[in-house]
Design an enzyme around this catalytic site. Structure first.
Site, PDB file in Angstrom:
ATOM      1  CD  GLU B  82      -3.143  -0.878   2.064  1.00  0.00           C
ATOM      2  OE1 GLU B  82      -4.238  -0.579   1.566  1.00  0.00           O
ATOM      3  OE2 GLU B  82      -2.935  -0.989   3.283  1.00  0.00           O
ATOM      4  CG  HIS B 101      -2.689   2.792   5.933  1.00  0.00           C
ATOM      5  ND1 HIS B 101      -4.017   3.132   5.781  1.00  0.00           N
ATOM      6  CD2 HIS B 101      -2.627   1.441   5.821  1.00  0.00           C
ATOM      7  CE1 HIS B 101      -4.725   2.019   5.570  1.00  0.00           C
ATOM      8  NE2 HIS B 101      -3.898   0.987   5.591  1.00  0.00           N
ATOM      9  CG  HIS B 103      -5.355  -1.854   9.594  1.00  0.00           C
ATOM     10  ND1 HIS B 103      -4.530  -2.927   9.392  1.00  0.00           N
ATOM     11  CD2 HIS B 103      -5.352  -1.166   8.428  1.00  0.00           C
ATOM     12  CE1 HIS B 103      -4.039  -2.884   8.164  1.00  0.00           C
ATOM     13  NE2 HIS B 103      -4.517  -1.835   7.554  1.00  0.00           N
ATOM     14  CG  HIS B 171      -8.330  -0.524   4.542  1.00  0.00           C
ATOM     15  ND1 HIS B 171      -7.843  -0.245   3.290  1.00  0.00           N
ATOM     16  CD2 HIS B 171      -7.253  -0.813   5.297  1.00  0.00           C
ATOM     17  CE1 HIS B 171      -6.510  -0.371   3.297  1.00  0.00           C
ATOM     18  NE2 HIS B 171      -6.137  -0.715   4.504  1.00  0.00           N
TER      19      HIS B 171
END
Lengths: 239, 239, 239, 239
Positions: B82, B101, B103, B171
């Site tokens: 990613e 980024h 989760h 996500h």
């Protein structure tokens, strides 16, 4: 005592790590267990004797056959009463290489209320395959809730079917994988998804992953489990 | 392999610390990543290779261009799938110096239910700027949920717009900052605010910060991030 | 720079311990602070300079007057912007010997929803005295939410009145005590009670402690704080 | 000072471990206590002096009679104010060998809302015996909530009856066992079941264990407590 080839050192090392990781990641506490199919004889599996997973060492591992008989338990140590969970799943599912049985707290409410566990995000895409719930009352009426016989193991394996995991009402859950790492991954993220789903359901009706989204996410994540495994191992074992 | 000036030692040290802090503060687990814009070439950014943030060292950092190409990945190590999240945000937002980024579990229910994440207290005043939700289905239909191409990176950056963060349905989330410390601060307090907001919404309709309160709180808190950073660093790295 | 007698070594040691304990018990994170009234001059108080409580040492402590002026900040270190909370409470409440300001997560939802924080069990009996909620909008309209002036400190102290603590909408809480140990005790159990009350309110209408039960429990528990302090200190400082 | 035979070294060691385990497993914090019936004189019991369980050593243990009088408190140390809980339960229940009193956070909401604590899974099958709730107002009106006399100890023991545990409204809970390990097990899993039950009740009406399922599960689990004890001990004491 039959003769059985010893499993490879790498497999034994990985199974010990799996035990420690499940404890460190709070999937198991003093109870629960993880096994691996024997790499020299696919009709056997390795499982610790009666010991908390967080304390398991290579010396605790015992080779079992599918009927739950120990093959190299030289000192007659006490075994896990629920070893039949493992035996019957290996018998029914030739592709399965590892089985986790746990009482992860986040999963218990789903079994007890028959709420469908569904994938809230890509990490738990494997849940899109569907999560059956095993009701021991249907198989055996009033029991101590445990899978302490081959007959109950067969009933559980039938409930699991071809899925990645099965919830057990009033008891816990059982996950399978094509490797120790995959079975551990599924245990950790099934429990985490359960916690998130309980939260999300209180905010409103969640948008779950579609079956296809879950399947594609599962495939791609299965290829990245090594990244998490290296961390889990470091955290649980310091190496 | 193009020639690229090495980033400053201080920047590398800070990026390693950012990785460790995000793990220690539970914003990331085995997955998630943080990058920084290169301090010698604003068209490049530094990001670890395929490694859990909690294990990242200076040796893992790879310089990438905005298309996600590695420029000094001499041994051909596997990269994050990613990395396009980072490249396209740096391209679209020249003032952004760092991208996270993650989760973070507390954020997933908000993405999945499209509940607006709003600032419950001054620590998360930056949320008053608004938090868009990225729906990958609108960009690409059924996917594995991941941002594994420049095209998806562009779609995500468009959804982020000029905001401090964007939720990604099913996500996780992506945060930006004018420094590593600010991006880390925003990640930690966005997740904490989410947890508090879920609790507060069950007690009644919360009084959120007004846009102006959030803006003023954000400005004053941005000037005190160093106080938290010193603690986070000590806790995560022992120095 | 005025001349000020140094506080006793025991008081300094206890204030450092209070800082570390509040962090270890998760009442504060990188932000929040605790002060103590000077034991040689009741018109002064000791408070750390701009530092996370979990990192505070004796060298960080600065003597302040009630207007928030530092008296022995020899190197001109940055001070806490909200030192006015402490100064104005010491001025208004002569019996108060220690003040804690925090953003304990469990307390934020109560301030944001104006839900009354009430004692669910004997450990938090002091809540039966009543917990006012400070609304900074009433004092100053749109702000950065912080108490960065004597005027706002006065408004907060007025809202606190003669109570053990005050919730601050969109910000946190401030607790007082006749000792560092009592102020720390109140901080820890106010936060714990808040968590329990949120859970209990979802099960049904809780039976709270009556005013008299709370008062009696507070008196008896105040005499046993030393038992908890010895543990907190050991856990936070290893001694 | 009467003469009393010293308890066996093994019993003392186990009681110290029980104290440390209850703290490590978060059943107690700075408050709460565990006792064991004296193995040389069944009319006496061992209990720490006024000390946080997480700090208790063998030197802190004091022999008490059922009236709460210390028999070997040579230096006149302060005792637990609630030692009458233990004395009156040992007097009323000859088969009980260990008593735990705690304020486990997960149990407080059940006492405060009079919600029945029921077994959600096999680990807490003992709850199927029924969990009474003690209301101190019925015994003594407005109090400080504590059991600081034999009369209140008798009232509590009557409320407990022949059950494994009793909830105490606005205070905590008291568990009993035929061994230290069983009393500790029941404390840990009563608290865990409470947390799970609160979650499950929000998902829907849970299927609880039937009385017979609970009884059978209790019997089988009582035979496996050693597996958990070995882990708890290792985690709490490093041995």
């Amino acid at each position: 005592m039959s003769t059985v080839s010893p499993a490879s050192a790498a497999l034994i090392d990985e199974l010990v790590a799996g035990n420690r990781i499940l404890f460190h990641e709070k999937v198991v506490d003093g109870f629960g267990h993880i096994s691996v199919r024997h790499d020299k004889d696919p009709t056997k599996f390795l499982l610790s004797r009666h010991r908390a997973p967080g304390l398991v060492t290579a010396e605790d591992l015992v080779t079992h056959d599918f009927d739950g008989n120990p093959l190299d338990n030289r000192d007659g140590s006490r075994l896990y009463g629920e070893r039949f969970i493992h035996g019957e799943i290996y018998r029914a599912r030739p592709e399965v290489m590892s089985v986790v049985h746990c009482h992860a707290p986040q999963l218990i409410p789903f079994g007890a209320t028959r709420t469908a566990l569904r994938p809230l995000y890509h990490m738990s895409g494997f849940l899109a395959e569907g999560v059956p719930i095993f009701e021991i009352r249907e198989a055996a009426g009033m029991t101590d809730m445990l899978i302490r016989s081959s007959a109950l193991g067969v009933a559980l394996a039938r409930s699991l079917g071809d899925k990645p995991m099965v919830l057990m009402r009033g008891h816990g859950a059982t996950m399978v994988g094509v490797s120790i790492a995959q079975a551990v991954y599924r245990s950790i993220y099934a429990a985490l998804n359960a916690a998130l789903q309980m939260e999300a359901m209180r905010l409103g009706e969640p948008i779950y992953l579609e079956r296809e989204e879950g399947r594609l996410a599962m495939l791609i994540n299965d290829g990245a489990v090594d990244r998490a495994w290296a961390l889990w191992r470091q955290e649980a074992m310091g190496k």
